[in-house]
Design an enzyme around this catalytic site. Structure first.
Site, PDB file in Angstrom:
ATOM      1  N   TYR A  57       0.838  -1.206   0.000  1.00 31.11           N
ATOM      2  CA  TYR A  57       0.000   0.000   0.000  1.00 31.11           C
ATOM      3  C   TYR A  57       0.875   1.259   0.000  1.00 31.11           C
ATOM      4  O   TYR A  57       0.576   2.242  -0.678  1.00 31.11           O
ATOM      5  CB  TYR A  57      -0.920   0.038   1.224  1.00 31.11           C
ATOM      6  N   GLU A 145       0.589 -10.631  -2.921  1.00 31.56           N
ATOM      7  CA  GLU A 145       1.390 -11.834  -3.123  1.00 31.56           C
ATOM      8  C   GLU A 145       0.834 -12.675  -4.258  1.00 31.56           C
ATOM      9  O   GLU A 145      -0.371 -12.720  -4.479  1.00 31.56           O
ATOM     10  CB  GLU A 145       1.422 -12.675  -1.834  1.00 31.56           C
TER      11      GLU A 145
END
Length: 471
Positions: A57, A145
């Site tokens: 983020y 991921e």
DNA sequence: TGGGGTTAT
DNA sequence: ATAACCC
């Protein structure tokens, strides 16, 4: 061509080159095998890479506003700093730290609000899409991921190397435990090629999207994920089979094992199982009685580094949800207002996706001093005439949806007795392709994968990137 | 602790 | 519908 990202802290150690005589008829690399070569999960052994973006983020926010680049930056949701960049970490800010503690540790900390996940979700899918250009087997885990099963790409490259006779083959990035590579070992060779591909994947993510991340290369998902975190910002690590035991024994506590969460850890601790070695040695029969046969066998295999779960392509999302947490919501009117706030954004996302949901769910969290963990939900099928309306925008679908959701709410909460909610969430699932045309296609990001030049060209581009020219 | 996701039961 | 897991 240089390594790639500017983050210069990298000193890519030990990039020695190995001169490798090819097959010579000996027992070296595996035979090409006919036609369809080693598909994912074949006996030959897989090569799996786990890619984990650095403080995702925060990276996205730094791209949105480059002035934040050199400042300590935290991403805030409610009163929590959910993640932060490395400048902030240097000064003691940790993930999931309260804003109060973070500001104490680092008064200059710059905070951006990250409650709207739209930019992160969009960037996340760009990463998955990009990986999908290299290889179809890409599985998402959260927003930051991905697992990629690159067995087939490795196989192709192995064949090319064999044809060229002599090649320079060397590890990209680190090797776990500094283990020496044996290029007469077919498994080593494949994993080393995997490390080169992993570097290319990271390179593509950086040059095309400006994002850095770590990679772990190993023979299965579990090990690739574990080894991925060995060298942390913007580096990669290769695990060779001989170091597998060292890797898993390095986990000091069982909850660090991906797949063993809070609940299982509690139960294992009651059995006296505290670390991975305990788990390896624990009697299977007793474990099966405590956790059930399936879970017991799975986690005990994990404790040996064994994981045969396939990399399952994620494809488009299975559900769309939007939630908000708050200090207090205690009247029906407030609930309705919160739901009305959540819906427009959600509906827009679903509209963009193009599929129709056939199920809605409302989830709540009730205030409570000890069980802040538990949520309750009620779901129902969407009436067909409502499902239908997801394709078109004009009509007012919001009012009937709100009515439906309020009915679900009343199934959970007796509105005549006082209540105190701290979270509301609306989720649409059971997504179906529109009856529009013929086939049940997958669409979404896997669609435009093969422009005329096809997969062969794509792969070649990959292969060219870091070819250390043979001599 | 947020604001999401998934699969298994 | 819930419970577990993941981030």
């Amino acid at each position: 061509m240089e390594p790639f990202p500017p983050p210069s802290e990298e000193e890519e150690e030990e990039e020695e080159d190995w001169l490798c005589p090819q097959p010579a008829g000996g027992a070296a690399p595996p035979a090409p095998e006919h036609g369809k070569s080693a598909s994912a999960g074949s006996a030959a052994g897989r090569v799996v890479v786990h890619i984990d973006l650095d403080c995702f983020y925060a990276q996205v926010e730094m791209i949105r506003n480059p002035k934040l680049r050199d400042k300590p930056l935290g991403v805030q949701q409610k009163y929590i700093v959910v993640t932060c960049n490395y400048e902030a970490r240097k000064r003691g800010v940790k993930k999931m730290m309260s804003v109060k503690d973070a500001k104490e540790k680092c008064p200059q900390l710059v905070l951006v609000n990250g409650e709207d996940l739209t930019p992160y979700r969009e960037t996340s899918y760009k990463v998955t899409e990009l990986l999908g250009e290299f290889c179809p087997l890409v599985e998402r885990l959260g927003f930051d991921e991905n697992f990629v099963d690159i067995t087939e790409i490795v196989e192709k490259r192995l064949n090319q190397l064999q044809q060229s006779g002599w090649s320079r083959v060397g590890v990209a990035g680190h090797v776990y435990n500094h283990q020496a590579v044996n290029l007469h070992d077919a498994t080593h060779v494949r994993l080393v090629i995997g490390s080169q591909i992993a570097e290319e994947l990271r390179g593509a993510i950086y040059t095309r999207l400006g994002l850095t991340g770590c990679a772990g290369v190993a023979s299965n998902k579990f090990l690739s994920k574990l080894v991925c975190g060995t060298f942390k910002p913007n580096q990669q690590t290769l695990l060779l089979p001989e170091s597998c035991q060292d890797l898993i024994r390095s986990l000091d506590h069982i909850q660090k094992v991906p797949g063993i969460g809070y609940k299982t850890t509690q139960r294992l601790e009651m059995l006296g199982v505290r670390n991975v070695c305990d788990l390896q040695a624990f009697p299977s029969a007793v474990l099966e009685k405590e956790l059930g046969v399936s879970a017991a066998q799975r986690i005990q295999k994990l404790s040996y580094g064994e994981d045969d779960s396939p990399v399952t392509p994620s494809g488009p999302p299975q559900s769309f949800s939007d939630e908000d947490s708050f200090k207090k919501c205690s009247s029906e009117v407030e609930v309705k207002e919160k739901i009305e706030e959540l819906l427009p954004n959600l509906l827009a996302r679903i509209h963009r996706d193009g599929r129709q949901p056939h199920t809605v769910r409302l989830t709540i969290r009730q205030f409570s001093t000890d069980k802040w963990f538990s949520r309750e939900s009620r779901q129902c099928a969407l009436p067909p005439h409502l499902s239908q309306k997801f394709g078109k925008e004009s009509s007012n679908i919001i009012s009937p949806l709100v009515d439906l959701l309020m009915k679900l709410f009343r199934k959970m909460i007796d509105v005549d007795v006082p209540f105190h909610l701290t979270l509301l969430s609306v989720c649409f699932s059971n997504l179906k392709d529109l009856p529009s045309s013929k086939k049940g296609s997958i669409g979404f990001y896997l669609k435009h994968m093969s422009p005329p030049s096809g997969s062969g060209k794509r792969v070649r581009e990959v292969e060219n990137v870091s070819q250390g020219e043979g001599s």
